[in-house]
Motif scaffolding. Sequence first.
Motif, mmCIF file in Angstrom:
data_model
loop_
_atom_site.group_PDB
_atom_site.id
_atom_site.type_symbol
_atom_site.label_atom_id
_atom_site.label_comp_id
_atom_site.label_asym_id
_atom_site.label_seq_id
_atom_site.Cartn_x
_atom_site.Cartn_y
_atom_site.Cartn_z
ATOM 1 N N VAL A 219 0.830 -1.204 0.000
ATOM 2 C CA VAL A 219 0.000 0.000 0.000
ATOM 3 C C VAL A 219 0.867 1.257 0.000
ATOM 4 C CG1 VAL A 219 -1.676 1.326 1.332
ATOM 5 C CG2 VAL A 219 -1.956 -1.149 1.095
ATOM 6 N N VAL A 220 1.891 1.269 0.841
ATOM 7 C CA VAL A 220 2.763 2.448 0.925
ATOM 8 C C VAL A 220 3.472 2.685 -0.406
ATOM 9 C CG1 VAL A 220 4.828 3.392 2.007
ATOM 10 C CG2 VAL A 220 3.093 2.263 3.409
ATOM 11 N N VAL A 221 4.021 1.617 -0.980
ATOM 12 C CA VAL A 221 4.736 1.749 -2.256
ATOM 13 C C VAL A 221 3.791 2.226 -3.348
ATOM 14 C CG1 VAL A 221 5.915 0.452 -4.067
ATOM 15 C CG2 VAL A 221 6.509 0.062 -1.685
ATOM 16 N N ALA A 222 2.566 1.687 -3.364
ATOM 17 C CA ALA A 222 1.609 2.078 -4.396
ATOM 18 C C ALA A 222 1.222 3.548 -4.281
ATOM 19 C CB ALA A 222 0.368 1.200 -4.299
ATOM 20 N N VAL A 223 1.137 4.051 -3.060
ATOM 21 C CA VAL A 223 0.727 5.443 -2.858
ATOM 22 C C VAL A 223 1.798 6.420 -3.339
ATOM 23 C CG1 VAL A 223 0.227 7.181 -1.090
ATOM 24 C CG2 VAL A 223 -0.888 4.945 -0.994
ATOM 25 N N ILE A 224 3.061 6.109 -3.074
ATOM 26 C CA ILE A 224 4.126 7.072 -3.388
ATOM 27 C C ILE A 224 4.726 6.880 -4.778
ATOM 28 C CG2 ILE A 224 4.703 7.215 -0.938
ATOM 29 C CD1 ILE A 224 7.224 5.587 -1.544
ATOM 30 N N SER A 225 4.406 5.783 -5.457
ATOM 31 C CA SER A 225 5.030 5.497 -6.751
ATOM 32 C C SER A 225 4.234 6.088 -7.905
ATOM 33 C CB SER A 225 5.179 3.982 -6.944
ATOM 34 O OG SER A 225 6.012 3.424 -5.945
ATOM 35 N N ASP A 226 4.905 6.193 -9.040
ATOM 36 C CA ASP A 226 4.272 6.701 -10.251
ATOM 37 C C ASP A 226 3.653 5.541 -11.023
ATOM 38 O OD1 ASP A 226 3.505 8.229 -12.427
ATOM 39 O OD2 ASP A 226 5.489 8.189 -13.365
ATOM 40 N N PRO A 227 2.332 5.580 -11.289
ATOM 41 C CA PRO A 227 1.697 4.486 -12.034
ATOM 42 C C PRO A 227 2.040 4.566 -13.525
ATOM 43 C CG PRO A 227 0.086 6.191 -11.569
ATOM 44 C CD PRO A 227 1.356 6.621 -10.884
ATOM 45 N N ALA A 228 3.268 4.233 -13.841
ATOM 46 C CA ALA A 228 3.740 4.319 -15.220
ATOM 47 C C ALA A 228 4.819 3.275 -15.443
ATOM 48 C CB ALA A 228 4.294 5.721 -15.511
ATOM 49 N N SER A 229 5.169 3.095 -16.701
ATOM 50 C CA SER A 229 6.214 2.148 -17.068
ATOM 51 C C SER A 229 7.582 2.689 -16.670
ATOM 52 C CB SER A 229 6.170 1.883 -18.571
ATOM 53 O OG SER A 229 6.358 3.096 -19.286
ATOM 54 N N THR A 230 8.614 1.903 -16.924
ATOM 55 C CA THR A 230 9.960 2.299 -16.527
ATOM 56 C C THR A 230 10.379 3.625 -17.158
ATOM 57 O OG1 THR A 230 10.586 -0.031 -16.260
ATOM 58 C CG2 THR A 230 12.373 1.563 -16.484
ATOM 59 N N ASP A 231 9.995 3.836 -18.419
ATOM 60 C CA ASP A 231 10.366 5.082 -19.093
ATOM 61 C C ASP A 231 9.359 6.211 -18.854
ATOM 62 O OD1 ASP A 231 8.209 4.220 -20.578
ATOM 63 O OD2 ASP A 231 9.338 3.858 -22.419
ATOM 64 N N HIS A 232 8.346 5.947 -18.015
ATOM 65 C CA HIS A 232 7.326 6.937 -17.639
ATOM 66 C C HIS A 232 6.493 7.391 -18.842
ATOM 67 C CE1 HIS A 232 8.825 7.502 -13.506
ATOM 68 N NE2 HIS A 232 10.027 7.371 -14.042
ATOM 69 N N ARG A 233 6.442 6.589 -19.899
ATOM 70 C CA ARG A 233 5.677 6.962 -21.087
ATOM 71 C C ARG A 233 4.344 6.224 -21.192
ATOM 72 N NH1 ARG A 233 10.318 7.186 -25.894
ATOM 73 N NH2 ARG A 233 11.578 8.861 -24.954
ATOM 74 N N THR A 234 4.236 5.094 -20.530
ATOM 75 C CA THR A 234 3.017 4.287 -20.604
ATOM 76 C C THR A 234 2.364 4.220 -19.240
ATOM 77 O OG1 THR A 234 4.032 2.915 -22.330
ATOM 78 C CG2 THR A 234 2.056 2.054 -21.251
ATOM 79 N N ALA A 235 1.083 4.565 -19.197
ATOM 80 C CA ALA A 235 0.355 4.528 -17.926
ATOM 81 C C ALA A 235 0.108 3.088 -17.494
ATOM 82 C CB ALA A 235 -0.965 5.280 -18.055
ATOM 83 N N VAL A 236 0.168 2.861 -16.194
ATOM 84 C CA VAL A 236 -0.084 1.544 -15.615
ATOM 85 C C VAL A 236 -1.216 1.686 -14.606
ATOM 86 C CG1 VAL A 236 0.860 -0.289 -14.160
ATOM 87 C CG2 VAL A 236 2.289 0.763 -15.918
ATOM 88 N N ASN A 237 -2.192 0.796 -14.704
ATOM 89 C CA ASN A 237 -3.317 0.835 -13.771
ATOM 90 C C ASN A 237 -2.829 0.580 -12.354
ATOM 91 O OD1 ASN A 237 -5.622 -0.663 -12.187
ATOM 92 N ND2 ASN A 237 -6.638 0.480 -13.816
ATOM 93 N N ARG A 238 -3.084 1.527 -11.457
ATOM 94 C CA ARG A 238 -2.541 1.434 -10.099
ATOM 95 C C ARG A 238 -3.107 0.232 -9.339
ATOM 96 N NH1 ARG A 238 0.007 5.431 -7.103
ATOM 97 N NH2 ARG A 238 -0.743 7.060 -8.534
ATOM 98 N N LEU A 239 -4.415 0.018 -9.429
ATOM 99 C CA LEU A 239 -5.022 -1.096 -8.696
ATOM 100 C C LEU A 239 -4.512 -2.437 -9.205
ATOM 101 C CD1 LEU A 239 -8.730 0.062 -8.256
ATOM 102 C CD2 LEU A 239 -6.908 -0.007 -6.539
ATOM 103 N N ALA A 240 -4.398 -2.558 -10.538
ATOM 104 C CA ALA A 240 -3.870 -3.801 -11.101
ATOM 105 C C ALA A 240 -2.423 -4.022 -10.670
ATOM 106 C CB ALA A 240 -3.969 -3.772 -12.626
ATOM 107 N N ALA A 241 -1.657 -2.930 -10.625
ATOM 108 C CA ALA A 241 -0.260 -3.031 -10.192
ATOM 109 C C ALA A 241 -0.174 -3.477 -8.737
ATOM 110 C CB ALA A 241 0.444 -1.700 -10.388
ATOM 111 N N VAL A 242 -1.050 -2.945 -7.896
ATOM 112 C CA VAL A 242 -1.068 -3.351 -6.490
ATOM 113 C C VAL A 242 -1.385 -4.847 -6.378
ATOM 114 C CG1 VAL A 242 -2.244 -3.079 -4.282
ATOM 115 C CG2 VAL A 242 -1.637 -1.070 -5.621
ATOM 116 N N GLY A 243 -2.336 -5.315 -7.197
ATOM 117 C CA GLY A 243 -2.654 -6.743 -7.192
ATOM 118 C C GLY A 243 -1.456 -7.589 -7.574
ATOM 119 N N ALA A 244 -0.739 -7.159 -8.622
ATOM 120 C CA ALA A 244 0.462 -7.886 -9.028
ATOM 121 C C ALA A 244 1.523 -7.836 -7.937
ATOM 122 C CB ALA A 244 1.013 -7.299 -10.328
#
Length: 222
Positions: free
Chosen positions: A103-128
């Motif tokens: 939860v902490v990491v998800a809150v402070i992190s950028d929901p994006a790919s490594t190059d910050h060009r592609t958006a990543v779904n935050r909830l799906a990322a938390v599940g992964a």
Amino acid sequence: MNALVHYQSALLLRSQRWLAPVILYAAFLAVGVQSGQPILDSLAYAAAALLPVAAWLVRICATNEPPAARSCAAAAVGPWRAQLACLLSAVLATAVLGVVASVVVAVISDPASTDHRTAVNRLAAVGAGLFAMLVSGLTGIALGAVTSRPLMRSPGRAIPVMLLASLLALVTTGSPAKAAMTALVTGSRDGVVPVPLLPVAGAAVLAVAAVGVSCGMASRRG
């Protein structure tokens, strides 16, 4: 069994021996996870760091009880039940730590790919990330179970073996933990959220086998 797990969990909390691994884990996250970093990469780092902490918590729970009290519990409910309760209390502590970290990491992190060009779904990322935490936690539980009593009683041998095994679990090809971390890092690079089901299954098999061996040896040695 619920009463035994509650007793072991209360014993762990009151002993305050959990402070050392939790503080170390928090320090790892403070150094390796920064605000604005890609979410999947940060979750991979947090999950990797959880593995040795889980093994450490198992060792704490397995050695936390005074010998006389452990003998009384084993006589009352059976040695394997007493050992299983110790391991389950470590599982619960690891689960709480993994969820809070995710939860902490998800809150402070950028929901994006490594190059910050592609958006990543935050909830799906938390599940992964939670799946990855589960893999690391179960792998750590397995390693802790086979490097603690009754299998390994001497700290001089058990602790180095536990640390080395934790490192190998994170870097060895075929390890569920490495597979889960690699999936997150690759997904971050591509901007795709992975679902590491196979690593979860592999880690679960390892954990069940290790716990079974530990409880079996506890029953055999009384």
